[in-house]
Design a protein around this motif. Sequence first.
Motif, PDB file in Angstrom:
ATOM      1  N   LEU A  50     -28.648 -21.317-111.745  1.00  0.00           N
ATOM      2  CA  LEU A  50     -29.735 -22.114-111.183  1.00  0.00           C
ATOM      3  C   LEU A  50     -29.699 -23.531-111.744  1.00  0.00           C
ATOM      4  N   SER A  51     -29.608 -23.604-113.084  1.00  0.00           N
ATOM      5  CA  SER A  51     -29.744 -24.914-113.718  1.00  0.00           C
ATOM      6  C   SER A  51     -28.543 -25.822-113.485  1.00  0.00           C
ATOM      7  N   SER A  52     -27.342 -25.257-113.537  1.00  0.00           N
ATOM      8  CA  SER A  52     -26.195 -26.145-113.354  1.00  0.00           C
ATOM      9  C   SER A  52     -25.606 -26.033-111.947  1.00  0.00           C
ATOM     10  N   GLY A  53     -25.804 -24.895-111.284  1.00  0.00           N
ATOM     11  CA  GLY A  53     -25.291 -24.746-109.927  1.00  0.00           C
ATOM     12  C   GLY A  53     -26.218 -25.383-108.912  1.00  0.00           C
ATOM     13  N   CYS A  54     -27.334 -24.724-108.625  1.00  0.00           N
ATOM     14  CA  CYS A  54     -28.289 -25.234-107.629  1.00  0.00           C
ATOM     15  C   CYS A  54     -28.760 -26.634-108.001  1.00  0.00           C
ATOM     16  N   LEU A  55     -29.283 -26.756-109.240  1.00  0.00           N
ATOM     17  CA  LEU A  55     -29.872 -28.030-109.629  1.00  0.00           C
ATOM     18  C   LEU A  55     -28.812 -29.054-110.006  1.00  0.00           C
ATOM     19  N   GLY A  56     -27.561 -28.607-110.109  1.00  0.00           N
ATOM     20  CA  GLY A  56     -26.482 -29.555-110.328  1.00  0.00           C
ATOM     21  C   GLY A  56     -26.385 -30.514-109.154  1.00  0.00           C
ATOM     22  N   CYS A  57     -26.504 -29.974-107.939  1.00  0.00           N
ATOM     23  CA  CYS A  57     -26.541 -30.822-106.743  1.00  0.00           C
ATOM     24  C   CYS A  57     -27.959 -31.326-106.486  1.00  0.00           C
ATOM     25  N   HIS A  58     -28.892 -30.394-106.412  1.00  0.00           N
ATOM     26  CA  HIS A  58     -30.275 -30.771-106.074  1.00  0.00           C
ATOM     27  C   HIS A  58     -31.003 -31.187-107.341  1.00  0.00           C
ATOM     28  N   SER A  59     -30.607 -32.332-107.874  1.00  0.00           N
ATOM     29  CA  SER A  59     -31.185 -32.743-109.150  1.00  0.00           C
ATOM     30  C   SER A  59     -32.542 -33.427-108.950  1.00  0.00           C
ATOM     31  N   ASN A  60     -32.957 -33.574-107.691  1.00  0.00           N
ATOM     32  CA  ASN A  60     -34.234 -34.245-107.415  1.00  0.00           C
ATOM     33  C   ASN A  60     -35.310 -33.212-107.124  1.00  0.00           C
ATOM     34  N   LYS A  61     -35.712 -32.478-108.162  1.00  0.00           N
ATOM     35  CA  LYS A  61     -36.638 -31.364-107.959  1.00  0.00           C
ATOM     36  C   LYS A  61     -37.919 -31.791-107.244  1.00  0.00           C
ATOM     37  N   SER A  62     -38.499 -32.931-107.640  1.00  0.00           N
ATOM     38  CA  SER A  62     -39.797 -33.303-107.070  1.00  0.00           C
ATOM     39  C   SER A  62     -39.670 -33.642-105.591  1.00  0.00           C
ATOM     40  N   LYS A  63     -38.506 -34.162-105.190  1.00  0.00           N
ATOM     41  CA  LYS A  63     -38.368 -34.515-103.778  1.00  0.00           C
ATOM     42  C   LYS A  63     -37.725 -33.405-102.973  1.00  0.00           C
ATOM     43  N   PHE A  64     -37.093 -32.453-103.660  1.00  0.00           N
ATOM     44  CA  PHE A  64     -36.429 -31.365-102.930  1.00  0.00           C
ATOM     45  C   PHE A  64     -37.290 -30.101-102.956  1.00  0.00           C
ATOM     46  N   CYS A  65     -37.465 -29.532-104.125  1.00  0.00           N
ATOM     47  CA  CYS A  65     -38.249 -28.278-104.222  1.00  0.00           C
ATOM     48  C   CYS A  65     -39.719 -28.545-103.951  1.00  0.00           C
ATOM     49  N   ASP A  66     -40.295 -29.454-104.771  1.00  0.00           N
ATOM     50  CA  ASP A  66     -41.753 -29.588-104.803  1.00  0.00           C
ATOM     51  C   ASP A  66     -42.318 -30.089-103.489  1.00  0.00           C
ATOM     52  N   ARG A  67     -41.577 -30.960-102.799  1.00  0.00           N
ATOM     53  CA  ARG A  67     -42.123 -31.574-101.595  1.00  0.00           C
ATOM     54  C   ARG A  67     -42.528 -30.505-100.575  1.00  0.00           C
ATOM     55  N   CYS A  68     -41.632 -29.541-100.341  1.00  0.00           N
ATOM     56  CA  CYS A  68     -41.944 -28.466 -99.395  1.00  0.00           C
ATOM     57  C   CYS A  68     -42.961 -27.488 -99.973  1.00  0.00           C
ATOM     58  N   HIS A  69     -42.684 -27.067-101.211  1.00  0.00           N
ATOM     59  CA  HIS A  69     -43.554 -26.051-101.808  1.00  0.00           C
ATOM     60  C   HIS A  69     -44.996 -26.547-101.892  1.00  0.00           C
ATOM     61  N   ASP A  70     -45.185 -27.806-102.240  1.00  0.00           N
ATOM     62  CA  ASP A  70     -46.543 -28.353-102.287  1.00  0.00           C
ATOM     63  C   ASP A  70     -47.139 -28.369-100.888  1.00  0.00           C
ATOM     64  N   GLY A  71     -46.296 -28.723 -99.906  1.00  0.00           N
ATOM     65  CA  GLY A  71     -46.776 -28.829 -98.529  1.00  0.00           C
ATOM     66  C   GLY A  71     -47.279 -27.503 -97.983  1.00  0.00           C
ATOM     67  N   VAL A  72     -46.609 -26.415 -98.335  1.00  0.00           N
ATOM     68  CA  VAL A  72     -47.020 -25.117 -97.799  1.00  0.00           C
ATOM     69  C   VAL A  72     -47.831 -24.313 -98.815  1.00  0.00           C
ATOM     70  N   GLY A  73     -48.101 -24.914 -99.963  1.00  0.00           N
ATOM     71  CA  GLY A  73     -48.936 -24.238-100.950  1.00  0.00           C
ATOM     72  C   GLY A  73     -48.242 -23.082-101.637  1.00  0.00           C
ATOM     73  N   ALA A  74     -46.900 -23.118-101.714  1.00  0.00           N
ATOM     74  CA  ALA A  74     -46.171 -22.072-102.441  1.00  0.00           C
ATOM     75  C   ALA A  74     -46.008 -22.513-103.892  1.00  0.00           C
TER      76      ALA A  74
END
Lengths: 133, 257
Positions: free
Chosen positions: A94-118
């Motif tokens: 997770l930390s080096s694979g997924c987040l190795g590319c998607h290093s912008n957690k707030s704009k990648f993960c959080d943006r959607c999750h916040d939007g749908v309340g997950a």
Amino acid sequence: MKLYDGGKIIAGILIFLILITIPFWYGRIKATALPEPSLATETIDRLEERKCLEDRQYMRNNHAKLLTELKNQVVREGNRIYVAKDGRKHTISLSSGCLGCHSNKSKFCDRCHDGVGAKPNCFSCHHQPKEVR
Amino acid sequence: MPLNRREILKIAGCLGLGLACPPMIYELAAKTKRPGDVPASALTAGSWGMAIDIAKCRNRCPDCITACHEEHNVPSFLDSRHQIRWIGSEPFGAVFPGQDHRMLPESLKSLSVPVFCNHCDNPPCVRVCPTGATFKRPDGITMMDYHRCIGCRFCMAGCPYGSRSMNWREPGPAVKKINPNYPLRAAGVVEKCNFCEERLAQGKLPACVAACPQKAMTVGDLADERSEIRRLLSGGLALRRRGELGTGPQVYYLWRG
């Protein structure tokens, strides 16, 4: 059979139905477009083929399930290689694979999750690399 | 419609066939399952075990403990009730109560022995875990899936060695320096030694073994007759912690004084 005060009863039932379905109507009226996750990180920009483990639609629909499966594969079977449907092999992390590319957690993960309340709790344990940009 | 003998036999035959189906399907599914893709660099074994030559162990040397706890982001709480311990150090008499007698040489009486999860052959923690969060790997490692742990602490009650610790508080703030290559745990989750499963997968020895300045600890494959650990174990008597309980601990303490 005669319905006494039929008008009032039917009107009452109608009002009741409208009231009880308010959450659905309200959601329809207020519905906003799903937030678009940002795929702009330096690592992704440098990729020759911009492809995640699987294609974009699959990842969008199934990433939570896939992450659980990958976790089980590593923890339960001790198998750290994910073989994608097109045969490419990836080391699972997770930390080096997924987040190795998607290093912008707030704009990648959080943006959607916040939007749908997950509220997934991945990062209460997993290391979150310093954000790029 | 009344059934005649022939029809009853037909139905019974079909039922019998139907009952035989699930085991056959499971068997087939197990066979078609892709075997784990393990890189050649990984350290693998049929049955992992560890031997510790306590005669080599320098008294009160904290190196294995520090290395392990730094590697796995083990928090250090000042309050002993909240203490998390993957590997610790206990006096010889406490580790082997059956061997503690008044004729015990002073060198052993005063010795502190490293203690950690014994990766038992018959682990009580696995048997009592209600969610399957603790499980036994085919290679002998008693593993935890922290995602599944509900913090019921049955395993802590089941483990006769005290090898498991509960995160009573959020561990993050109590970790001095976070190792980004290993996750933390959350409050409400039990944790323990994982035989450095993640290091073995990268072809590295467990952190405690690698850190020991005296080379007192040896890991190896107990199923392989020619392994170093088997050679050590065949060289004399080895102590196991409370072997009489039937847990089958796979950490062997050697005394080659």
